[in-house]
Design a protein around this motif. Structure first.
Motif: not given
Ligand code: MN3
Length: 198
Positions: A27, A77, A126, A159, A163
């Motif tokens: 990630h 992120h 998100w 998130d 993934h």
């Protein structure tokens, strides 16, 4: 080079078993790194060179979706890593807790609303806690979108792209969101965002 992959604010194995080192390997080390590389390539000749990241995100949202997606994913992120800490969760600092009590009827009400927001974000995206019009709200956004393009201040994010949780939780997005709230949230960071936004 405009953007650089930030170091994680903790060791890659520090959040295990809630979030594993293997998840961070992909990630942070692959997905986030690719957004940074693509953002730097797409920045060249875009007219946004040298501008603050918030300005790039707001300015490119409609006019340059390729640049927006990669720069916003870098921002999202970087923000997400800071929202987590080993032995996180639990009680919020007093000033923040009183806002949570006022706008969600307490921590349980916040937890339910945040998890529900993440579960019902259809597809990739998100779930955020934001300050908008001087109230705390849950906001869900698709793909790379974030509160900056919806006139809101981001305070907390999780998130919910697959993934983010597939290695540790497989398809169980609700379990991932519950673990995030109960064991990972860095409430000190969230409080600092509230103070900065206020
Ligand atoms: Mn992600």
């Amino acid at each position: 080079m405009t953007y650089e992959l930030p170091e994680l604010p903790y060791a890659a194995d520090a959040l295990a078993p809630v979030m594993s080192a293997e998840t961070f390997e992909y990630h942070h080390g692959k997905h986030h790194a690719a957004y940074v590389d693509n953002a730097n390539k797409l920045m060249e000749g875009s007219g946004f060179e040298g501008k603050p990241i918030e300005e790039v995100i707001r300015g490119s949202f409609v006019s340059n979706p390729g640049l927006f997606n990669n720069v916003a994913q870098h921002y999202n992120h970087s923000f997400f890593w800071n929202c987590m800490t080993p032995n996180g969760g639990g009680a919020a600092p007093e000033a923040l807790q009183s806002r949570i009590d006022a706008d969600f009827g307490g921590m349980d009400g916040f937890r339910t609303a945040f998890v529900q927001g993440g579960v019902t974000q259809f597809g990739s995206g998100w779930v955020w806690l934001v300050l908008k019009n001087n109230r705390l709200e849950i906001m869900k956004t698709p793909n790379a979108e974030n509160p900056l393009v919806h006139d809101a201040h981001p305070l907390l994010v999780c998130d919910v792209w697959e993934h983010a949780y597939y290695i540790d939780y497989r398809n169980a997005r609700p379990k991932f969101l519950e673990a995030f709230v109960d064991k990972l949230i860095n409430w000190e960071f969230v409080e600092a965002q509230l103070q900065a936004a206020g």
